[in-house]
Scaffold this motif. Structure first.
Motif, PDB file in Angstrom:
ATOM      1  N   MET A  89       0.844  -1.193   0.000  1.00 24.70           N
ATOM      2  CA  MET A  89       0.000   0.000   0.000  1.00 24.70           C
ATOM      3  C   MET A  89       0.883   1.248   0.000  1.00 24.70           C
ATOM      4  SD  MET A  89      -2.910   1.197   2.752  1.00 24.70           S
ATOM      5  CE  MET A  89      -3.951  -0.223   2.366  1.00 24.70           C
ATOM      6  N   THR A  90       0.552   2.188  -0.874  1.00 29.52           N
ATOM      7  CA  THR A  90       1.302   3.431  -0.975  1.00 29.52           C
ATOM      8  C   THR A  90       1.105   4.285   0.273  1.00 29.52           C
ATOM      9  OG1 THR A  90       1.162   3.433  -3.371  1.00 29.52           O
ATOM     10  CG2 THR A  90       1.552   5.541  -2.326  1.00 29.52           C
ATOM     11  N   ASP A  91       2.155   4.992   0.666  1.00 31.51           N
ATOM     12  CA  ASP A  91       2.067   5.901   1.801  1.00 31.51           C
ATOM     13  C   ASP A  91       1.715   7.297   1.323  1.00 31.51           C
ATOM     14  OD1 ASP A  91       2.975   4.067   3.916  1.00 31.51           O
ATOM     15  OD2 ASP A  91       4.866   4.099   2.823  1.00 31.51           O
ATOM     16  N   TYR A  92       0.858   7.958   2.097  1.00 24.65           N
ATOM     17  CA  TYR A  92       0.461   9.331   1.802  1.00 24.65           C
ATOM     18  C   TYR A  92       0.576  10.171   3.061  1.00 24.65           C
ATOM     19  CZ  TYR A  92      -1.534   7.156  -2.350  1.00 24.65           C
ATOM     20  OH  TYR A  92      -1.691   6.445  -3.510  1.00 24.65           O
ATOM     21  N   SER A  93       0.797  11.462   2.856  1.00 20.67           N
ATOM     22  CA  SER A  93       0.884  12.419   3.956  1.00 20.67           C
ATOM     23  C   SER A  93      -0.498  12.937   4.317  1.00 20.67           C
ATOM     24  CB  SER A  93       1.780  13.592   3.540  1.00 20.67           C
ATOM     25  OG  SER A  93       1.535  14.733   4.321  1.00 20.67           O
ATOM     26  N   SER A  94      -0.821  12.928   5.600  1.00 24.08           N
ATOM     27  CA  SER A  94      -2.110  13.484   6.020  1.00 24.08           C
ATOM     28  C   SER A  94      -2.160  14.988   5.780  1.00 24.08           C
ATOM     29  CB  SER A  94      -2.368  13.174   7.497  1.00 24.08           C
ATOM     30  OG  SER A  94      -1.334  13.691   8.310  1.00 24.08           O
ATOM     31  N   LEU A  95      -1.021  15.654   5.844  1.00 23.40           N
ATOM     32  CA  LEU A  95      -0.972  17.094   5.571  1.00 23.40           C
ATOM     33  C   LEU A  95      -1.217  17.388   4.101  1.00 23.40           C
ATOM     34  CD1 LEU A  95       2.156  18.305   7.611  1.00 23.40           C
ATOM     35  CD2 LEU A  95      -0.230  18.931   8.027  1.00 23.40           C
ATOM     36  N   LEU A  96      -0.493  16.689   3.231  1.00 23.86           N
ATOM     37  CA  LEU A  96      -0.568  16.980   1.806  1.00 23.86           C
ATOM     38  C   LEU A  96      -1.895  16.536   1.197  1.00 23.86           C
ATOM     39  CD1 LEU A  96       3.075  16.039   0.765  1.00 23.86           C
ATOM     40  CD2 LEU A  96       2.141  18.310   1.193  1.00 23.86           C
ATOM     41  N   THR A  97      -2.519  15.526   1.797  1.00 24.08           N
ATOM     42  CA  THR A  97      -3.793  15.037   1.287  1.00 24.08           C
ATOM     43  C   THR A  97      -4.868  16.105   1.348  1.00 24.08           C
ATOM     44  OG1 THR A  97      -3.228  12.763   1.907  1.00 24.08           O
ATOM     45  CG2 THR A  97      -5.548  13.234   1.587  1.00 24.08           C
ATOM     46  N   THR A  98      -4.754  17.031   2.279  1.00 25.32           N
ATOM     47  CA  THR A  98      -5.780  18.069   2.457  1.00 25.32           C
ATOM     48  C   THR A  98      -5.569  19.273   1.536  1.00 25.32           C
ATOM     49  OG1 THR A  98      -4.551  19.230   4.208  1.00 25.32           O
ATOM     50  CG2 THR A  98      -5.984  17.414   4.880  1.00 25.32           C
ATOM     51  N   ILE A  99      -4.458  19.331   0.816  1.00 29.98           N
ATOM     52  CA  ILE A  99      -4.157  20.504  -0.012  1.00 29.98           C
ATOM     53  C   ILE A  99      -4.811  20.359  -1.383  1.00 29.98           C
ATOM     54  CG2 ILE A  99      -2.314  21.796  -1.147  1.00 29.98           C
ATOM     55  CD1 ILE A  99      -0.561  21.160   1.247  1.00 29.98           C
ATOM     56  N   PRO A 100      -5.593  21.361  -1.793  1.00 35.40           N
ATOM     57  CA  PRO A 100      -6.293  21.245  -3.083  1.00 35.40           C
ATOM     58  C   PRO A 100      -5.326  21.358  -4.253  1.00 35.40           C
ATOM     59  CG  PRO A 100      -6.589  23.450  -2.155  1.00 35.40           C
ATOM     60  CD  PRO A 100      -5.884  22.638  -1.097  1.00 35.40           C
ATOM     61  N   GLY A 101      -5.613  20.599  -5.305  1.00 33.70           N
ATOM     62  CA  GLY A 101      -4.895  20.767  -6.552  1.00 33.70           C
ATOM     63  C   GLY A 101      -3.534  20.116  -6.635  1.00 33.70           C
ATOM     64  N   VAL A 102      -3.189  19.249  -5.681  1.00 38.17           N
ATOM     65  CA  VAL A 102      -1.933  18.512  -5.780  1.00 38.17           C
ATOM     66  C   VAL A 102      -2.188  17.024  -5.577  1.00 38.17           C
ATOM     67  CG1 VAL A 102      -0.519  20.457  -4.988  1.00 38.17           C
ATOM     68  CG2 VAL A 102      -1.286  18.731  -3.336  1.00 38.17           C
TER      69      VAL A 102
END
Length: 237
Positions: free
Chosen positions: A1-14
């Protein structure tokens, strides 16, 4: 499973992701592979502004762009991948930070680039999978060098004898540099096991150090060339 940042997940457009052995380039980023800048990572501190897809960047370990549609990434096998985004998603960055880069100031160079036109307080950063303090044993001389050159507690740098905590050092540096928030996605590249029964890999991540130990025991064991994992981010709109 790929890892994702909880911070970056909330940023629109990325879109972003941290790779592993089962998906060296995370699935959400694969459609943009052809836009990756050409680069040679050398454990240095050079930051390159990326203005066009597939831009030749030469020797570089950090990348910055405000251009939509260009995937910027770093390749790692035990070193730290750190990816950055402005909180409104209008600019992004990525750096490759091993122990040399941390000592020599790769994170400080990214902060310097951001401050040419902005404030780090408008940015967040995410530290990806790397060799953890649980496994990253180094010599006494390197521990001493870190403790002498960096303004952090000896326990933060080396929580156990001769073990170096790269992620804790990076997080302390990023907070001192004024980033609005920092998180840590993923876990130790050396010892983290794969828990997906549908995938054949025993370990979740590619690890240079683990591979070197196995090759010492069995010289016929294959190396990891071409199997480093990508950590990347792209502005999509």
């Amino acid at each position: 499973m790929t890892d994702y940042s909880s911070l970056l997940t909330t940023i629109p457009g990325v879109k972003h992701g941290f790779g592993n052995k089962s998906a060296l380039l995370p699935a959400p980023l694969q459609p943009f592979r052809s836009t990756l800048p050409e680069k040679k990572q050398v454990h240095g501190t050079r930051i390159v502004d990326v203005h066009q897809p597939a831009q030749p960047c030469g020797e570089a370990d950090g990348f910055f762009t405000r251009e939509p549609g260009i995937l910027i990434s770093v390749l790692t096998a035990d070193c730290l991948p750190v990816i950055f985004s402005r909180r409104d998603g209008s600019a992004i960055g990525a750096v490759h930070a091993g122990w040399r880069g941390l000592l020599d100031g790769i994170l400080e160079q990214m902060a310097k680039r951001i401050r040419l036109e902005d404030e780090t307080a408008n940015w967040v950063a995410s530290i990806g999978p790397a060799a953890g303090a649980c496994c990253y044993q180094v010599n006494e001389e390197l521990i001493t060098r870190f403790q002498q050159e960096l303004p952090f507690s000896p326990e933060l740098i080396s929580p156990t004898h001769r073990h170096l905590d790269l992620a804790a050092i990076a997080q302390a540096k990023l907070k001192a540099l004024g980033f609005a928030a920092v998180d840590h996605a993923g876990s130790c590249t050396i010892c983290t096991l794969n828990h997906d029964p549908e995938l054949p890999q025993h370990f979740k991540y590619t690890s240079y150090r683990r591979n070197s130990h196995r090759r010492e025991q069995d010289p016929s064991h294959p190396g990891i060339k071409g199997r480093n994992q990508y950590s990347g981010i792209i502005i999509t709109g």
